[in-house]
Enzyme design. Sequence first.
Site, PDB file in Angstrom:
ATOM      1  N   PRO A   2       1.651  -6.658  -3.449  1.00  0.00           N
ATOM      2  CA  PRO A   2       1.662  -7.978  -4.090  1.00  0.00           C
ATOM      3  C   PRO A   2       2.308  -9.031  -3.188  1.00  0.00           C
ATOM      4  O   PRO A   2       3.304  -8.752  -2.505  1.00  0.00           O
ATOM      5  CB  PRO A   2       2.495  -7.743  -5.356  1.00  0.00           C
ATOM      6  CG  PRO A   2       2.387  -6.276  -5.608  1.00  0.00           C
ATOM      7  CD  PRO A   2       2.313  -5.636  -4.253  1.00  0.00           C
ATOM      8  N   GLU A   3       1.733 -10.214  -3.186  1.00  0.00           N
ATOM      9  CA  GLU A   3       2.286 -11.300  -2.388  1.00  0.00           C
ATOM     10  C   GLU A   3       3.206 -12.166  -3.245  1.00  0.00           C
ATOM     11  O   GLU A   3       3.366 -11.931  -4.446  1.00  0.00           O
ATOM     12  CB  GLU A   3       1.148 -12.099  -1.746  1.00  0.00           C
ATOM     13  CG  GLU A   3       0.222 -11.175  -0.955  1.00  0.00           C
ATOM     14  CD  GLU A   3      -0.620 -11.875   0.098  1.00  0.00           C
ATOM     15  OE1 GLU A   3      -0.248 -12.962   0.568  1.00  0.00           O
ATOM     16  OE2 GLU A   3      -1.665 -11.296   0.468  1.00  0.00           O
ATOM     17  N   LYS A  52       8.996 -11.631  -1.833  1.00  0.00           N
ATOM     18  CA  LYS A  52       8.443 -10.494  -2.558  1.00  0.00           C
ATOM     19  C   LYS A  52       9.510  -9.754  -3.363  1.00  0.00           C
ATOM     20  O   LYS A  52       9.298  -8.597  -3.767  1.00  0.00           O
ATOM     21  CB  LYS A  52       7.753  -9.548  -1.575  1.00  0.00           C
ATOM     22  CG  LYS A  52       6.605 -10.210  -0.816  1.00  0.00           C
ATOM     23  CD  LYS A  52       5.936  -9.251   0.154  1.00  0.00           C
ATOM     24  CE  LYS A  52       4.814  -9.950   0.931  1.00  0.00           C
ATOM     25  NZ  LYS A  52       4.115  -9.020   1.847  1.00  0.00           N
ATOM     26  N   ARG A 252      -1.702  -3.838   9.624  1.00  0.00           N
ATOM     27  CA  ARG A 252      -2.536  -4.347   8.537  1.00  0.00           C
ATOM     28  C   ARG A 252      -3.817  -4.930   9.119  1.00  0.00           C
ATOM     29  O   ARG A 252      -3.824  -5.475  10.233  1.00  0.00           O
ATOM     30  CB  ARG A 252      -1.796  -5.436   7.744  1.00  0.00           C
ATOM     31  CG  ARG A 252      -0.479  -4.994   7.124  1.00  0.00           C
ATOM     32  CD  ARG A 252      -0.665  -3.953   6.028  1.00  0.00           C
ATOM     33  NE  ARG A 252      -1.456  -4.465   4.918  1.00  0.00           N
ATOM     34  CZ  ARG A 252      -0.932  -5.202   3.923  1.00  0.00           C
ATOM     35  NH1 ARG A 252       0.347  -5.526   3.913  1.00  0.00           N
ATOM     36  NH2 ARG A 252      -1.702  -5.600   2.928  1.00  0.00           N
TER      37      ARG A 252
END
Length: 265
Positions: A2-3, A52, A252
């Site tokens: 989640p950002e 976050k 990523r």
Amino acid sequence: MPEGHTLHRLARDQERLFGGTVVAASSPQGRFAEGAAQLDGQLLTGTEAYGKHLLHHYGNGRILHVHLGLYGKFATGRGEPPEPRGALRLRLVNDAAWTDLRGPTACELLTPDAVETLLARLGPDPLRARQDPAAAYRRVARSRTPIGALLMDQSVLAGVGNVYRAEVLFRARLHPLRPGRDVPERLWLGMWDDLVTLMRAGVRAGRIVTTRPEDRPAGRVTRDRAHYVYRRTGLPCRVCSTPIAAAVLVARNLFWCPTCQAPTP
């Protein structure tokens, strides 16, 4: 993972449901039993997010710190909570609602000093008030690290993840491998302003939409219309029709348009 907009939305929603009320806390899984016992029967005085990280402040001075990581999630409802099942790390209940936390990277109680230390390690958060984008740029401007990696470094900028990274770079027409020190300050400040706008919209909507109306078909913004480059490898760029490229950076997947985001000559 989640950002930042997800955590800010959670903080807002949990404040609405539990803020100013006494909560019953438990850890059906048992891994957070000692911490839950210290929260049980306490007044939740406020919630907040930084990047976050989610923080709950309780009347006895305890501060709950949650980092969802890759697998953490909250499930929330009103009325009587369901029978606990599976690896349920933390359950909070008041007279009107309940929320269950599963699979977080961090679920712990911190002292105010420990929270201060945690937040001191983070860069400015585009979703918090009175943040200084110039502080982040000072780190960017002296770094040879690609800007695509710096945007994911939470000590440079808090709350940006893989989707916002790819999309804000496209919207700035900036190649993700350009060294930070070669990014002009005006371009960085423009990206900051863009992130503030996009991430605030993400909090409101509960999803990330980065395409401008003129760059997508009219009608409902479905998932396949929401982004310019993220997870669109090989598909035509929405602006110039060049196939979207992909590579791995800081473990990523990274996405960009080779034409719209051409390297600096």
